[in-house]
Design an enzyme around this catalytic site. Structure first.
Site, PDB file in Angstrom:
ATOM      1  N   HIS A 226     -51.651  62.808  56.896  1.00 49.81           N
ATOM      2  CA  HIS A 226     -51.969  62.214  58.199  1.00 49.81           C
ATOM      3  C   HIS A 226     -50.789  61.334  58.620  1.00 49.81           C
ATOM      4  CE1 HIS A 226     -55.418  60.808  60.965  1.00 49.81           C
ATOM      5  NE2 HIS A 226     -54.270  60.410  61.505  1.00 49.81           N
ATOM      6  N   LEU A 227     -50.060  61.791  59.607  1.00 49.05           N
ATOM      7  CA  LEU A 227     -48.884  61.083  60.099  1.00 49.05           C
ATOM      8  C   LEU A 227     -49.236  59.640  60.471  1.00 49.05           C
ATOM      9  CD1 LEU A 227     -45.995  62.098  62.080  1.00 49.05           C
ATOM     10  CD2 LEU A 227     -47.518  60.609  63.348  1.00 49.05           C
ATOM     11  N   HIS A 228     -48.390  58.714  60.062  1.00 55.13           N
ATOM     12  CA  HIS A 228     -48.560  57.308  60.431  1.00 55.13           C
ATOM     13  C   HIS A 228     -47.194  56.637  60.448  1.00 55.13           C
ATOM     14  CE1 HIS A 228     -48.935  57.708  56.061  1.00 55.13           C
ATOM     15  NE2 HIS A 228     -48.479  56.471  55.941  1.00 55.13           N
ATOM     16  N   GLN A 229     -46.975  55.856  61.488  1.00 50.75           N
ATOM     17  CA  GLN A 229     -45.710  55.149  61.643  1.00 50.75           C
ATOM     18  C   GLN A 229     -45.899  53.684  61.261  1.00 50.75           C
ATOM     19  OE1 GLN A 229     -42.497  55.904  64.535  1.00 50.75           O
ATOM     20  NE2 GLN A 229     -43.449  54.205  65.633  1.00 50.75           N
TER      21      GLN A 229
END
Length: 162
Positions: free
Chosen positions: A122-125
């Site tokens: 799950h992409l997270h910045q």
């Protein structure tokens, strides 16, 4: 003699809240969406992304911006998600500067396990506030950070300023 300790980091190292596979059902970030904001440490919700405090922060105010959709790679984002992710990141920087006077930021996406992503599915910045001199003997020698505030208090300050 007093001891300073950061038990939250040990919990992370030992696997607390680690995903169970790559599907959304086992994803801790996907589970946040259905929780109330205070419990989930969510600062703000947009149309396609949301901002949440990192449960295992490197510095006070360390937050993450991520899409609601369970996507792993930056190239998988829609144009709308990409724009809102950038806008939320800019807004997060402004809010953190207002609330805490951060001198700088580390902002980044760890894409894949090989790149250091703890939750790669799950992409997270990450948006990590920095201050001059914040790398002192504690993280260098003691391998720990001193966080002067509980996460709930940090969440309230940032969410109110959002």
């Amino acid at each position: 003699m007093q001891r300073l300790w950061t038990p939250h980091r040990l919990a992370y190292i030992q696997g607390e809240n680690k995903p169970e596979g790559d599907d959304p059902g086992g994803c801790p970030f996907c589970r946040l969406v259905d929780m109330d904001d205070e419990t989930a440490l969510i600062l703000s919700r947009g149309e396609t992304v949301f901002a949440v405090l990192n449960l295992y922060p490197y510095n006070p105010g360390h937050l993450m911006v991520m899409p609601y959709r369970h996507v792993a790679d930056y190239t998988d984002l829609t144009s709308e998600e990409t724009v809102e992710l950038a806008e939320f990141t800019q807004h997060a920087m402004r809010v953190i500067r207002t609330v805490s006077g951060a001198h700088g930021f580390n902002i980044g996406l760890n894409q894949g396990v090989a790149a250091g992503a703890g939750i790669a599915a799950h992409l997270h910045q990450h948006v990590v506030p920095r201050w001059g001199g914040d790398s002192n003997f504690m993280p260098v020698i003691g391998h720990t950070k001193v966080l002067p505030q509980l996460l709930g208090e940090t969440r309230k300050l940032l969410a109110d300023a959002w």
